[in-house]
Design an enzyme around this catalytic site. Sequence first.
Site, PDB file in Angstrom:
ATOM      1  N   GLU A 187     -54.257  -0.506  44.177  1.00 22.36           N
ATOM      2  CA  GLU A 187     -53.328   0.532  43.699  1.00 22.36           C
ATOM      3  C   GLU A 187     -54.017   1.404  42.659  1.00 22.36           C
ATOM      4  O   GLU A 187     -54.912   0.937  41.963  1.00 22.36           O
ATOM      5  CB  GLU A 187     -52.116  -0.124  43.006  1.00 22.36           C
ATOM      6  CG  GLU A 187     -51.384  -1.118  43.857  1.00 22.36           C
ATOM      7  CD  GLU A 187     -50.255  -1.815  43.096  1.00 22.36           C
ATOM      8  OE1 GLU A 187     -50.119  -1.596  41.874  1.00 22.36           O
ATOM      9  OE2 GLU A 187     -49.525  -2.579  43.740  1.00 22.36           O
ATOM     10  N   LYS A 207     -54.375   2.892  39.031  1.00 28.28           N
ATOM     11  CA  LYS A 207     -53.888   2.469  37.722  1.00 28.28           C
ATOM     12  C   LYS A 207     -53.386   3.723  36.997  1.00 28.28           C
ATOM     13  O   LYS A 207     -54.167   4.569  36.566  1.00 28.28           O
ATOM     14  CB  LYS A 207     -54.976   1.784  36.906  1.00 28.28           C
ATOM     15  CG  LYS A 207     -54.419   1.218  35.595  1.00 28.28           C
ATOM     16  CD  LYS A 207     -55.414   0.318  34.896  1.00 28.28           C
ATOM     17  CE  LYS A 207     -54.770  -0.463  33.762  1.00 28.28           C
ATOM     18  NZ  LYS A 207     -54.205   0.404  32.721  1.00 28.28           N
ATOM     19  N   ASP A 246     -51.895   6.225  34.317  1.00 31.83           N
ATOM     20  CA  ASP A 246     -52.118   6.297  32.882  1.00 31.83           C
ATOM     21  C   ASP A 246     -50.845   6.779  32.191  1.00 31.83           C
ATOM     22  O   ASP A 246     -50.690   7.950  31.867  1.00 31.83           O
ATOM     23  CB  ASP A 246     -53.290   7.253  32.613  1.00 31.83           C
ATOM     24  CG  ASP A 246     -53.860   7.045  31.225  1.00 31.83           C
ATOM     25  OD1 ASP A 246     -53.384   6.128  30.522  1.00 31.83           O
ATOM     26  OD2 ASP A 246     -54.761   7.799  30.850  1.00 31.83           O
ATOM     27  N   TYR A 284     -44.625  -0.618  40.688  1.00 29.17           N
ATOM     28  CA  TYR A 284     -45.720  -1.453  41.187  1.00 29.17           C
ATOM     29  C   TYR A 284     -45.443  -2.949  41.135  1.00 29.17           C
ATOM     30  O   TYR A 284     -46.341  -3.738  41.376  1.00 29.17           O
ATOM     31  CB  TYR A 284     -47.023  -1.141  40.449  1.00 29.17           C
ATOM     32  CG  TYR A 284     -46.905  -1.135  38.937  1.00 29.17           C
ATOM     33  CD1 TYR A 284     -46.590  -2.300  38.245  1.00 29.17           C
ATOM     34  CD2 TYR A 284     -47.119   0.040  38.224  1.00 29.17           C
ATOM     35  CE1 TYR A 284     -46.475  -2.290  36.866  1.00 29.17           C
ATOM     36  CE2 TYR A 284     -47.012   0.057  36.839  1.00 29.17           C
ATOM     37  CZ  TYR A 284     -46.685  -1.106  36.167  1.00 29.17           C
ATOM     38  OH  TYR A 284     -46.562  -1.090  34.812  1.00 29.17           O
ATOM     39  N   LYS A 334     -61.758  -0.048  35.762  1.00 28.38           N
ATOM     40  CA  LYS A 334     -61.573   1.214  35.044  1.00 28.38           C
ATOM     41  C   LYS A 334     -62.586   2.284  35.457  1.00 28.38           C
ATOM     42  O   LYS A 334     -63.742   1.981  35.756  1.00 28.38           O
ATOM     43  CB  LYS A 334     -61.695   0.970  33.524  1.00 28.38           C
ATOM     44  CG  LYS A 334     -60.656  -0.001  32.972  1.00 28.38           C
ATOM     45  CD  LYS A 334     -59.239   0.546  32.982  1.00 28.38           C
ATOM     46  CE  LYS A 334     -58.988   1.530  31.879  1.00 28.38           C
ATOM     47  NZ  LYS A 334     -58.653   0.926  30.577  1.00 28.38           N
ATOM     48  N   CYS A 352     -69.948  41.769  16.522  1.00 26.44           N
ATOM     49  CA  CYS A 352     -70.400  41.063  17.725  1.00 26.44           C
ATOM     50  C   CYS A 352     -71.685  40.293  17.400  1.00 26.44           C
ATOM     51  O   CYS A 352     -72.646  40.882  16.899  1.00 26.44           O
ATOM     52  CB  CYS A 352     -70.659  42.059  18.853  1.00 26.44           C
ATOM     53  SG  CYS A 352     -71.456  41.288  20.285  1.00 26.44           S
ATOM     54  N   CYS A 397     -74.657  42.120  19.602  1.00 28.06           N
ATOM     55  CA  CYS A 397     -75.132  43.492  19.384  1.00 28.06           C
ATOM     56  C   CYS A 397     -74.707  44.065  18.028  1.00 28.06           C
ATOM     57  O   CYS A 397     -75.126  45.159  17.668  1.00 28.06           O
ATOM     58  CB  CYS A 397     -74.653  44.401  20.510  1.00 28.06           C
ATOM     59  SG  CYS A 397     -72.886  44.751  20.429  1.00 28.06           S
ATOM     60  N   CYS A 428     -65.799  42.451  21.633  1.00 26.39           N
ATOM     61  CA  CYS A 428     -66.854  43.347  21.173  1.00 26.39           C
ATOM     62  C   CYS A 428     -66.542  44.717  21.767  1.00 26.39           C
ATOM     63  O   CYS A 428     -66.226  44.833  22.947  1.00 26.39           O
ATOM     64  CB  CYS A 428     -68.198  42.841  21.679  1.00 26.39           C
ATOM     65  SG  CYS A 428     -69.466  44.114  21.710  1.00 26.39           S
ATOM     66  N   CYS A 469     -73.683  46.560  24.962  1.00 30.14           N
ATOM     67  CA  CYS A 469     -73.922  45.219  24.410  1.00 30.14           C
ATOM     68  C   CYS A 469     -74.688  44.398  25.449  1.00 30.14           C
ATOM     69  O   CYS A 469     -74.215  44.231  26.574  1.00 30.14           O
ATOM     70  CB  CYS A 469     -72.591  44.541  24.081  1.00 30.14           C
ATOM     71  SG  CYS A 469     -72.757  42.797  23.659  1.00 30.14           S
TER      72      CYS A 469
HETATM   73  S1  IVH Z   1     -49.511  -4.419  37.258  1.00 30.87           S
HETATM   74  C1  IVH Z   1     -49.432  -8.566  35.852  1.00 30.87           C
HETATM   75  N1  IVH Z   1     -50.138  -2.161  38.427  1.00 30.87           N
HETATM   76  O1  IVH Z   1     -51.452  -1.174  33.144  1.00 30.87           O
HETATM   77  C2  IVH Z   1     -49.745  -7.180  36.167  1.00 30.87           C
HETATM   78  N2  IVH Z   1     -50.023  -2.220  36.061  1.00 30.87           N
HETATM   79  O2  IVH Z   1     -52.967  -3.234  31.573  1.00 30.87           O
HETATM   80  C3  IVH Z   1     -49.002  -6.228  35.330  1.00 30.87           C
HETATM   81  N3  IVH Z   1     -50.485  -0.068  34.998  1.00 30.87           N
HETATM   82  O3  IVH Z   1     -48.816  -2.605  31.329  1.00 30.87           O
HETATM   83  C4  IVH Z   1     -49.209  -4.825  35.598  1.00 30.87           C
HETATM   84  N4  IVH Z   1     -50.826   1.070  36.837  1.00 30.87           N
HETATM   85  O4  IVH Z   1     -48.494  -0.241  32.173  1.00 30.87           O
HETATM   86  C5  IVH Z   1     -49.935  -2.799  37.265  1.00 30.87           C
HETATM   87  N5  IVH Z   1     -50.684  -0.228  39.582  1.00 30.87           N
HETATM   88  C6  IVH Z   1     -50.451  -0.860  38.431  1.00 30.87           C
HETATM   89  C7  IVH Z   1     -50.554  -0.196  37.197  1.00 30.87           C
HETATM   90  C8  IVH Z   1     -50.331  -0.917  36.025  1.00 30.87           C
HETATM   91  C9  IVH Z   1     -50.780   1.129  35.526  1.00 30.87           C
HETATM   92  C10 IVH Z   1     -50.401  -0.352  33.548  1.00 30.87           C
HETATM   93  C11 IVH Z   1     -49.128  -1.057  33.134  1.00 30.87           C
HETATM   94  C12 IVH Z   1     -49.555  -2.324  32.476  1.00 30.87           C
HETATM   95  C13 IVH Z   1     -50.986  -2.044  32.144  1.00 30.87           C
HETATM   96  C14 IVH Z   1     -51.731  -3.346  32.172  1.00 30.87           C
END
Ligand code: IVH
Length: 676
Positions: free
Chosen positions: A120, A122, A124, A232, A321, A415, A418, A433, A439
């Site tokens: 999945e 991750k 932000d 998720y 990451k 400027c 020039c 300018c 220039c």
């Molecule tokens: S699963 C036991 N899935 O990352 C697993 N977390 O560092 C719990 N997050 O607090 C989280 N995308 O806020 C999971 N696809 C994803 C995620 C995700 C972002 C965040 C979430 C969690 C943090 C964990």
Amino acid sequence: MSKADTLSPEQARERAAYLRDEINRHNHLYYVLDQPEIPDAEYDRLMRELQALETRFPELRTPDSPTCRVGSAPLKDFQEVRHVVPMLSLSNVFSEQELADFNRRVEERLGHGGVVYAAEPKFDGLAISLVYEDGVMVRAATRGDGVRGEDVTPNARTIPTVPLKLQGQRWPALLEVRGEVIMSHDGFEALNRQQREHGKKEFVNPRNAAAGSLRQLDSSITAERPLEVYYYGVGEVSPGWLADTHMERLQQLREWGFRINAHVRKVTGLRGCLGYYNEMLDLRDSLPYDIDGVVYKVDSVAEQETLGFISRAPRWAVAHKFPAQEEMTVVEAIDVQVGRTGKLTPVARLRPVFVGGVTVTNATLHNQDEVERKDVRVGDTVIVRRAGDVIPEIVSVVKSRRPKGLQRFRMPERCPVCGARVERIEGEADARCTAGLSCPAQRREAIKHFASRKAMDIEGLGDKLVDALVEKGLVETPADLYELTHEQLAGMPRMGDKSADNLLRALEKSKHTTLARFIYALGIREVGEATARQLALHFDSLESIMTASIDELQEVEDVGPVVAGHIVNFFREERNREVIGRLIEQGVRWEDAAPRQGKQPLAGNTYVITGTLSSMNRNEARDRLQALGAKVTSSVSKKTTAVICGENPGSKYDKARDLGIEILDEQAFLSLIGER
Ligand code: IVH
């Protein structure tokens, strides 16, 4: 008298229940499935009807009513919520090696290879937990420390991708769903624009904006913020309901109305994980929201149980990451660059820092207001952000690290290239300018622009070479390019016989161009590619553009008084006319524009536009339709092909309905013009 006033209490109760379900269903179709069934105007009407009923019969206001999406009375503070199933965090890996180690440990503990993972993005943002009792959302909480979070129920209710009631007929009596609250890039930009306009502090990134927006004591503020959720996982759930794999569970959640990200997928083993990582890394910059990595979760729930947890993180999942997009570094200097149109841009010279996958040494500071707002000073420690191909930017100054006695930055009054006077016109952000093409910096940039791909497309004439040619005095105007000799070119740094030949050939080839490209290449202020194309279409020759009056120019789509003024001024300038004359003598040419033709797929159709569109204003919408051959009128009649309805349409919508004329919502309109 509205409908709400005529119903008996019993009828009102039934009607309210119907409206709640209907609105929740359309909400799900629109936000989760991206398949709206009705125009926004109709949705608004249903909403208003429900509001009227709830005003007359307040006892009909239920927690799953979509009317609560506008927010409710502010809180004094947040109540604490205990998570029955703790909200864990994920351990991180930052390299292939660390991932291989993770996968090896999983294989060893499970006693087999080829482990199946759910992969999945991750997201932000920040985690949220939603509790549903008998299908109705009753509590929303932040993660907090994982065990104790904050009750943000009224706030969560305002988020369109939070289902207030589950879809379908059958669900567990208790269902806790977890996901990530995020803000898209567009939403973030729009919010910051608004903050700026209201003189309020801007948010530094979408994650902070999402967190700040969710944690509002006044949920009517949250309601105004463009928050979204991707789901998720699950927390506490009545036993016996959930499937045996993570992927199947996500599918269950999807059927209950939760938005699951489209990039979630099953992968096998280390190779599968790495393939997914690389694919998402490539996609990262084109996604409309931030992700800071990917997550792999062992798909089988039985295997998850075998693996268990270590302290606060599961052994069955890991976050892989991406390289960070924000890092800290020090501003070593602030230089001021002069652009093609004379615009002065302050640029921060940075102590080299690895961010977003490359080493960054410069970051733009845009203009004077920006430097003042961020108060960036030489010697400051700053947060630099580099996302995708965009120019690195300074997000903010780390004020706590500011050494004593740093001087505020001031834009120069002359400027830096020039020495000419710098002017800043009232109401404009940019300082310029005033020397125009005398220039050297403007001259150099004008030549780079002339040679660029969307202009004359002179292959092999890169920025460095232009700098060198201008420096040596070999080139002062674009016309000088076509007088360069083999000898002169071969004598330039990093050039030889062969590259000189190639460049001469490219120069020759570039002479055969189009009127639109030529106009664009001239680099007239605010005449971009699109405007150049419109000008070429409207006037069929260069001569007629050069002699057009301000009024005549304004007949062209996109050209207002300011741009028309820039065009007239440009051609009035003797030096510019001389360069154009020389270019034509040297053989620059184009076919005379053919009469308007091209694709006219909407010829013979007539449209009316009403309401507010979110993707463009009405004039743009009209231009787009006209470009495809359609006629656009302002009143609805039997001859109207269809009415395009944005938000809050007027009486034209009703008229179209009465006449039985087709109504297109924004999505349908965008596909009509080939935008989707
Ligand atoms: S699963 C036991 N899935 O990352 C697993 N977390 O560092 C719990 N997050 O607090 C989280 N995308 O806020 C999971 N696809 C994803 C995620 C995700 C972002 C965040 C979430 C969690 C943090 C964990």
